[in-house]
Design a protein around this motif. Structure first.
Motif, PDB file in Angstrom:
ATOM      1  N   GLU A 114      34.303  36.885  52.412  1.00 15.15           N
ATOM      2  CA  GLU A 114      35.840  36.220  52.981  1.00 15.15           C
ATOM      3  C   GLU A 114      36.285  35.219  52.400  1.00 15.15           C
ATOM      4  OE1 GLU A 114      34.567  36.189  56.794  1.00 15.15           O
ATOM      5  OE2 GLU A 114      33.974  38.027  57.783  1.00 15.15           O
ATOM      6  N   LYS A 115      36.284  34.847  52.008  1.00 17.61           N
ATOM      7  CA  LYS A 115      36.812  33.179  51.347  1.00 17.61           C
ATOM      8  C   LYS A 115      37.370  33.667  50.121  1.00 17.61           C
ATOM      9  CE  LYS A 115      35.814  29.572  54.269  1.00 17.61           C
ATOM     10  NZ  LYS A 115      36.230  29.923  55.106  1.00 17.61           N
ATOM     11  N   SER A 116      36.985  35.002  49.401  1.00 18.01           N
ATOM     12  CA  SER A 116      37.603  35.060  48.117  1.00 18.01           C
ATOM     13  C   SER A 116      38.559  36.725  48.014  1.00 18.01           C
ATOM     14  CB  SER A 116      36.474  35.584  47.279  1.00 18.01           C
ATOM     15  OG  SER A 116      35.904  36.234  47.472  1.00 18.01           O
ATOM     16  N   ASP A 117      39.490  36.538  46.426  1.00 24.69           N
ATOM     17  CA  ASP A 117      40.024  37.702  46.236  1.00 24.69           C
ATOM     18  C   ASP A 117      39.240  38.638  45.298  1.00 24.69           C
ATOM     19  OD1 ASP A 117      41.515  36.859  47.698  1.00 24.69           O
ATOM     20  OD2 ASP A 117      42.863  35.055  45.675  1.00 24.69           O
ATOM     21  N   ILE A 118      38.431  38.072  44.679  1.00 24.45           N
ATOM     22  CA  ILE A 118      37.049  38.885  43.376  1.00 24.45           C
ATOM     23  C   ILE A 118      35.764  37.791  43.208  1.00 24.45           C
ATOM     24  CG2 ILE A 118      37.135  39.196  40.961  1.00 24.45           C
ATOM     25  CD1 ILE A 118      40.416  38.833  40.735  1.00 24.45           C
ATOM     26  N   CYS A 119      35.557  39.374  43.680  1.00 30.06           N
ATOM     27  CA  CYS A 119      33.807  38.569  43.863  1.00 30.06           C
ATOM     28  C   CYS A 119      32.900  39.313  41.762  1.00 30.06           C
ATOM     29  CB  CYS A 119      33.224  39.146  44.911  1.00 30.06           C
ATOM     30  SG  CYS A 119      33.460  38.724  46.326  1.00 30.06           S
ATOM     31  N   LEU A 120      32.860  38.127  41.493  1.00 27.00           N
ATOM     32  CA  LEU A 120      31.651  38.171  40.569  1.00 27.00           C
ATOM     33  C   LEU A 120      30.187  38.189  40.880  1.00 27.00           C
ATOM     34  CD1 LEU A 120      32.996  35.278  37.553  1.00 27.00           C
ATOM     35  CD2 LEU A 120      33.977  37.516  38.332  1.00 27.00           C
ATOM     36  N   LEU A 121      29.788  39.872  40.826  1.00 27.05           N
ATOM     37  CA  LEU A 121      28.598  40.339  42.013  1.00 27.05           C
ATOM     38  C   LEU A 121      27.499  39.894  39.986  1.00 27.05           C
ATOM     39  CD1 LEU A 121      26.477  40.975  43.547  1.00 27.05           C
ATOM     40  CD2 LEU A 121      27.271  43.570  42.689  1.00 27.05           C
ATOM     41  N   MET A 122      26.345  38.661  40.273  1.00 28.01           N
ATOM     42  CA  MET A 122      25.774  38.476  39.253  1.00 28.01           C
ATOM     43  C   MET A 122      24.137  39.292  39.401  1.00 28.01           C
ATOM     44  SD  MET A 122      25.789  34.946  37.678  1.00 28.01           S
ATOM     45  CE  MET A 122      25.344  34.952  36.015  1.00 28.01           C
ATOM     46  N   ILE A 123      23.937  40.018  38.694  1.00 28.94           N
ATOM     47  CA  ILE A 123      22.526  41.005  38.685  1.00 28.94           C
ATOM     48  C   ILE A 123      21.919  40.234  37.827  1.00 28.94           C
ATOM     49  CG2 ILE A 123      20.947  43.229  38.090  1.00 28.94           C
ATOM     50  CD1 ILE A 123      23.635  44.573  39.737  1.00 28.94           C
ATOM     51  N   ASP A 124      20.685  40.415  38.014  1.00 31.76           N
ATOM     52  CA  ASP A 124      19.739  39.976  37.096  1.00 31.76           C
ATOM     53  C   ASP A 124      19.042  40.805  35.906  1.00 31.76           C
ATOM     54  OD1 ASP A 124      17.330  39.076  35.431  1.00 31.76           O
ATOM     55  OD2 ASP A 124      16.400  38.074  37.234  1.00 31.76           O
ATOM     56  N   ALA A 125      19.182  40.333  34.870  1.00 31.90           N
ATOM     57  CA  ALA A 125      19.020  41.606  34.184  1.00 31.90           C
ATOM     58  C   ALA A 125      17.757  42.344  33.509  1.00 31.90           C
ATOM     59  CB  ALA A 125      19.565  41.592  32.492  1.00 31.90           C
ATOM     60  N   THR A 126      16.430  41.127  33.864  1.00 32.89           N
ATOM     61  CA  THR A 126      15.128  41.096  33.844  1.00 32.89           C
ATOM     62  C   THR A 126      14.924  42.256  35.262  1.00 32.89           C
ATOM     63  OG1 THR A 126      14.873  39.173  35.193  1.00 32.89           O
ATOM     64  CG2 THR A 126      14.814  39.061  32.562  1.00 32.89           C
ATOM     65  N   ARG A 127      15.107  41.998  36.322  1.00 34.47           N
ATOM     66  CA  ARG A 127      14.468  42.482  37.303  1.00 34.47           C
ATOM     67  C   ARG A 127      16.101  44.302  37.780  1.00 34.47           C
ATOM     68  NH1 ARG A 127      13.340  38.158  41.695  1.00 34.47           N
ATOM     69  NH2 ARG A 127      12.898  39.990  43.259  1.00 34.47           N
ATOM     70  N   GLY A 128      17.014  44.007  37.203  1.00 32.47           N
ATOM     71  CA  GLY A 128      17.660  45.068  37.759  1.00 32.47           C
ATOM     72  C   GLY A 128      18.647  45.186  38.915  1.00 32.47           C
ATOM     73  N   ILE A 129      19.474  46.582  39.657  1.00 30.24           N
ATOM     74  CA  ILE A 129      20.038  45.768  41.088  1.00 30.24           C
ATOM     75  C   ILE A 129      18.776  46.553  42.052  1.00 30.24           C
ATOM     76  CG2 ILE A 129      21.201  48.206  40.450  1.00 30.24           C
ATOM     77  CD1 ILE A 129      23.787  47.407  41.659  1.00 30.24           C
TER      78      ILE A 129
END
Length: 434
Positions: free
Chosen positions: A255-270
């Protein structure tokens, strides 16, 4: 920026019914967003011009029938840690239960604002029974019936009056970027890699709210705030319930941002929690960039990136138009590309398309493939305009908006994304009567 209100209480006192009533009434009036999964436990409420987030803590507990005191206390501690105001719900037909007493003790000691809500009060006799709840030592209570909704308006008045006054923070016109993702995915490593050790370039803004630090990144022609909401509170005992904790934390950050960098762990997938966060980002109409982290740990074939990107987008569909970048926060692989993407997504979020151009292109597309007739009515779309909203939204004016179905809406959105660059940004399309 909205506050957070949490509903706590033992199972079967009506928390979810109240949650649905408070959030649905708002959804029905205000939120026409499509295709976004309804989170069972997070919603937004708009009452008398005040916006707040509502969290139903009950939705997070498994096997809620034989619930243990420890589980409930854990929810309550979470709510105390994260919420600005707590609705404590009890059931007049059951009277005071020992769990109610232990919750009341925790809440009294917390010093947080609490409103005691006595539910299932739907006749005079029950109204008299409700007085026993004074024994909980939380002062006055609110009697309501969440099933038929009586008393909810008064309750909302009281909630809004009890929330902290939101000061509009003064920000330069530069994007606020938040790093979100599951615990241990590498959020702080990424922040450190981006900001480097040259913290002197970075000046936290004075007077920001207690739960967020905004750090300004201003070099190499890039200028934005990195929002950090995590570094401030000791997690303490609560961290066992990591899932719930991080969703609550993500709500605030998003809510406090304009753009979100969603980090995903490559070793686990989404994973399902990543999808929860994605739906929160869409629901709040924020920009999104997906970063697949720990890429240095993956055994790669020629087309690994394509396959993984495809898998991620299959799971977030119908929203698939966003950049995916494969990085390593530790080795700094492709870190500088993130800066370019932030600028691009921010431009897309603020993109305004001239009305003449919009009509020329979109009405042509509609003419080639008009909405299917419904109940013998032919739908004619006459005019398109972009609405003056925070994120891109468009109104298509037509004679029978009620007959336009979801697939056609999606068709229009997809054509629009082909013609104009809205990568990384949820767009909303409304059909309205002229």
């Amino acid at each position: 920026m909205g506050s957070i209100v949490a509903i706590v209480g033992r199972p079967n006192v009506g928390k979810s019914t109240l949650f649905n009533r408070l959030t649905e009434s708002r959804e029905a009036i205000v939120d026409e967003s499509s295709g976004v999964t309804r989170d069972r436990n997070y919603g937004t409420v708009l009452w008398n011009g005040v916006n707040f987030s509502l969290i139903d803590t009950g939705g997070y507990v498994k096997n809620s029938d034989d619930i243990f005191e420890g589980e409930i206390n854990k929810q309550v501690l979470l709510a105390i840690a994260e919420a600005d105001l707590i609705l404590f719900m009890v059931d007049v037909t059951a009277g005071i239960h020992e769990l109610d007493t232990s919750v009341a003790d925790l809440l009294r000691r917390s010093g947080k604002p609490v409103i005691l809500v006595v539910n299932k009060v739907d006749n005079g006799e029950r109204l008299a029974d409700a007085t026993e709840f004074y024994k909980l030592g939380l002062g006055d209570y609110f009697a309501l019936s969440s099933i038929n909704g009586s008393g909810t308006g008064d309750l909302l008045d009281k909630v809004v009056a009890g929330l902290p006054v939101q000061k509009e923070e003064e920000f330069p016109e530069i994007p606020r970027v938040a790093i979100v993702g599951r615990p241990n995915v590498g959020k702080s490593s990424l922040a450190n890699s981006l900001l480097g050790e040259e913290r002197n370039i970075v000046t936290p803004l004075a007077g920001t709210t207690r739960d967020s630090i905004y750090t300004r990144y201003n070099k190499f022609d890039h200028d934005f705030f990195l929002v950090d909401t995590a570094g401030l509170r000791k997690k303490g005992k609560v961290s066992e319930d990591v899932e719930f904790y991080s969703v609550m934390r993500a709500v605030r950050t998003i809510e406090k941002s304009d753009i979100c960098l969603l980090m995903i762990d490559a070793t686990r997938g989404i994973e399902s929690q990543d999808l929860n966060i994605t739906s929160l980002i869409q629901k709040n109409n924020k920009g999104m960039i997906v970063l697949v982290n720990k890429w240095d740990l993956i055994q790669k074939e020629n087309n690994t990136t394509l396959l993984i990107e495809k898998e991620i987008k299959a799971k977030t569909a119908p929203f698939t138009d966003y950049p995916v970048l494969f990085i390593s926060a530790i080795t700094k692989q492709r870190i500088h590309n993130i800066l370019e993407l932030i600028d691009r997504v921010n431009d897309n979020r603020r993109r305004k398309i001239p009305t003449s151009e919009l009509n020329e292109i979109m009405l042509g597309i509609v003419a080639d493939y008009p909405p299917p007739a419904s109940k013998g009515k032919y739908i004619k779309i006459k005019y398109v305009t972009q609405l003056p909203t925070y994120s891109p939204s468009f109104a298509f004016f037509c004679n029978f908006p009620q007959y336009i179905k979801e697939p056609y809406k999606r068709y229009i959105e997809n054509r629009m994304r082909e013609k104009f660059d809205f990568s990384g940004v949820p767009i909303r399309i409304f059909f309205r009567k002229k």
